[in-house]
Design an enzyme around this catalytic site. Sequence first.
Site, PDB file in Angstrom:
ATOM      1  N   SER A 191       0.791  -1.244   0.000  1.00  0.00           N
ATOM      2  CA  SER A 191       0.000   0.000   0.000  1.00  0.00           C
ATOM      3  C   SER A 191       0.818   1.285   0.000  1.00  0.00           C
ATOM      4  CB  SER A 191      -0.963   0.006   1.185  1.00  0.00           C
ATOM      5  OG  SER A 191      -2.048  -0.848   0.907  1.00  0.00           O
ATOM      6  N   LYS A 196       0.086   3.809  -2.703  1.00  0.00           N
ATOM      7  CA  LYS A 196      -0.946   4.855  -2.614  1.00  0.00           C
ATOM      8  C   LYS A 196      -0.342   6.258  -2.492  1.00  0.00           C
ATOM      9  CE  LYS A 196      -4.358   1.608  -0.915  1.00  0.00           C
ATOM     10  NZ  LYS A 196      -4.517   0.639   0.165  1.00  0.00           N
ATOM     11  N   SER A 231      -6.080   3.102   4.641  1.00  0.00           N
ATOM     12  CA  SER A 231      -5.538   2.441   3.443  1.00  0.00           C
ATOM     13  C   SER A 231      -6.649   1.878   2.566  1.00  0.00           C
ATOM     14  CB  SER A 231      -4.546   1.340   3.850  1.00  0.00           C
ATOM     15  OG  SER A 231      -3.602   1.123   2.834  1.00  0.00           O
TER      16      SER A 231
END
Length: 282
Positions: free
Chosen positions: A54, A57, A115
Amino acid sequence: MTTGAVLATGALTAAPAQAVTAPTITAKGGYLMNSSTGKTLFYKSPNTHRLTASTTKIMTAKVVLAQSSLNLDAKVTIKKAYSDYIVSKGASSAHLIVGDKVTVRQLLYGMMLPSGCDAAMALADKFGTGSTVSARVKNFIAKMNNKAKQLGMTNSHFDSFDGISNGSNYSTPKDLTLLARSAMKSSTFKSVVKTKSYKAKTITKSGSTRTMAAWDNTNTLLGWNGTLGIKTGSGTEAKYCLVFAATLNGESVMGAVMTASSAANRTADVKKLINYGYAKIS
């Protein structure tokens, strides 16, 4: 001059900066820089390709915030495609509700704190070009790769907007640090990633206001020793990653650890690097 004479003059009272011992980290890759100057302070396999999970991102947010004439208060209607996606992938979620209108700013919080892969997909769909959701998402991912080239991230490639790899989503500790340094120049990005908890008020299909359950930041280091962010990542293959930034007494450091074996080891590694960075700079 003998050692005794040097000691007698008191010249050894302050150890030179380079006498600070470099830490040992358990993560397979790590990188640390002085964020003010860009100078490298520490590295371990800095250019080895690793799964980003993640931390991807950060790039999604960077592409969104780089849009010209960006309206952070523009509303995005949550589509069933976003919830179908997170269900199919078993992905982390901001629990966005189909039909709700959510602002771009709120989506950034939903993506970076809990997230939320649903929030990431909503942003990719909003800011990609094309006639279908999949076409727009594909176009957005191409923008992520273009941005990586612009930033000199020569060892990175993205094939997703959220880090759920389709076989070719990788970066390196050094590249992620370069990305972080660029992203943290945005006051909006900086405000989002240092927030511990955020409650979004969305607009429902009927036009009423919905107060969402609080989005809590997955980064437990926030506030520790000047830590300002930035993004955690974890996955079966990626293990545990963290891209971080910290500022204390005017000294700023930034870096990344990748492929740590546990969340606890990831935290311990980052703490060591932040303390080492401050000591090296002072």
